[in-house]
Design a protein around this motif. Structure first.
Motif, mmCIF file in Angstrom:
data_model
loop_
_atom_site.group_PDB
_atom_site.id
_atom_site.type_symbol
_atom_site.label_atom_id
_atom_site.label_comp_id
_atom_site.label_asym_id
_atom_site.label_seq_id
_atom_site.Cartn_x
_atom_site.Cartn_y
_atom_site.Cartn_z
ATOM 1 N N SER A 85 3.449 30.332 12.690
ATOM 2 C CA SER A 85 3.098 30.201 14.115
ATOM 3 C C SER A 85 4.328 30.046 14.999
ATOM 4 C CB SER A 85 2.141 29.020 14.334
ATOM 5 O OG SER A 85 0.960 29.208 13.593
ATOM 6 N N TYR A 87 5.868 32.110 16.988
ATOM 7 C CA TYR A 87 5.645 33.437 17.554
ATOM 8 C C TYR A 87 6.844 33.978 18.330
ATOM 9 C CZ TYR A 87 0.908 32.293 16.219
ATOM 10 O OH TYR A 87 -0.196 31.930 15.503
ATOM 11 N N ARG A 117 -0.910 35.661 21.514
ATOM 12 C CA ARG A 117 -1.115 34.244 21.198
ATOM 13 C C ARG A 117 -0.287 33.346 22.113
ATOM 14 N NH1 ARG A 117 -1.989 34.162 14.634
ATOM 15 N NH2 ARG A 117 -3.911 35.368 14.706
ATOM 16 N N THR A 120 -2.044 33.537 25.535
ATOM 17 C CA THR A 120 -3.290 32.780 25.529
ATOM 18 C C THR A 120 -3.016 31.293 25.652
ATOM 19 O OG1 THR A 120 -4.319 34.473 24.164
ATOM 20 C CG2 THR A 120 -5.378 32.329 24.205
ATOM 21 N N LYS A 121 -2.033 30.824 24.906
ATOM 22 C CA LYS A 121 -1.689 29.403 24.968
ATOM 23 C C LYS A 121 -1.175 29.027 26.361
ATOM 24 C CE LYS A 121 1.184 25.851 22.823
ATOM 25 N NZ LYS A 121 1.340 25.146 24.067
#
Length: 199
Positions: A85, A87, A117, A120-121
């Motif tokens: 994770s 990213y 991702r 989105t976060k």
């Protein structure tokens, strides 16, 4: 004729050359055998599989330094960072792959999914802070529209319909088995004070 000095110099130079050749034959120069890229990648894969991603990344750093034109070390680093994770770093590593091979599907996928991702976060964080407005909101809507068009979907996150309530069917009993029982119903007189039962 060279004379005595010339002969003397010729003899000395011959001795020096012969001694230099003799010294060279004694010295064995050991040239390190380079480790193959496949071997380095296999060691990194083994480390990653055994739950040692840091060791795998260290091995891959050495591989990318030894073989800078090859995309494989970068691709494995991108995958490890994606799986952890991480990213942002996964995107950086995948972009290095794309510089070496622009058509690499895995690298393109890692960039796209990692970017989504992260976005989105960030959007979720902005929504929590109630700061999603103005140009940021417009840009988010444009991105959502682009994603819908790219995926061929009218809705990015489809609403999952609630399951229909289960209707229990009762099998009617045989008429002779049903006995008529009187039902007692208590009818109370309507009271104008709804709190009278609390007294």
């Amino acid at each position: 004729m060279l004379g005595r000095t010339g002969n003397y110099l010729l003899c000395i130079s011959s001795i020096v050359l012969l001694s230099a050749c003799a010294d060279m034959s004694k010295k064995v120069v050991e040239v390190p055998v380079p480790v193959s890229l496949d071997s380095m990648l296999a060691q990194a894969t083994a480390a990653s599989s055994s739950g040692q991603p840091e060791k795998a990344l260290t091995q891959l750093q050495a591989a990318k330094s030894a073989y800078p034109a090859d995309k494989k070390p970068w691709l494995q680093m991108a995958q490890i960072n994606f799986d952890r994770s991480n990213y942002g770093q996964a995107i950086i590593d995948a972009q290095e792959v794309l510089q070496r091979d622009p058509s690499d599907k895995l690298a393109n996928s890692i960039v796209a999914v990692s970017g989504l991702r992260l976005s989105t976060k960030a959007l979720a964080d902005l929504s929590k802070q109630n700061n999603l407005s103005g140009s940021v909101r417009t840009e988010a809507q444009d991105l959502a529209k682009l994603l819908r068009e790219s995926l061929g979907e009218s809705v990015l996150v489809p609403v999952v319909p609630k399951p229909a309530p289960v209707v229990k069917r009762t099998v009617p009993a045989k008429p002779e088995a049903v006995a008529a029982k009187p039902v007692a119903v208590e009818v109370k007189k309507a009271d104008s004070n709804p709190f009278s039962s609390l007294k």
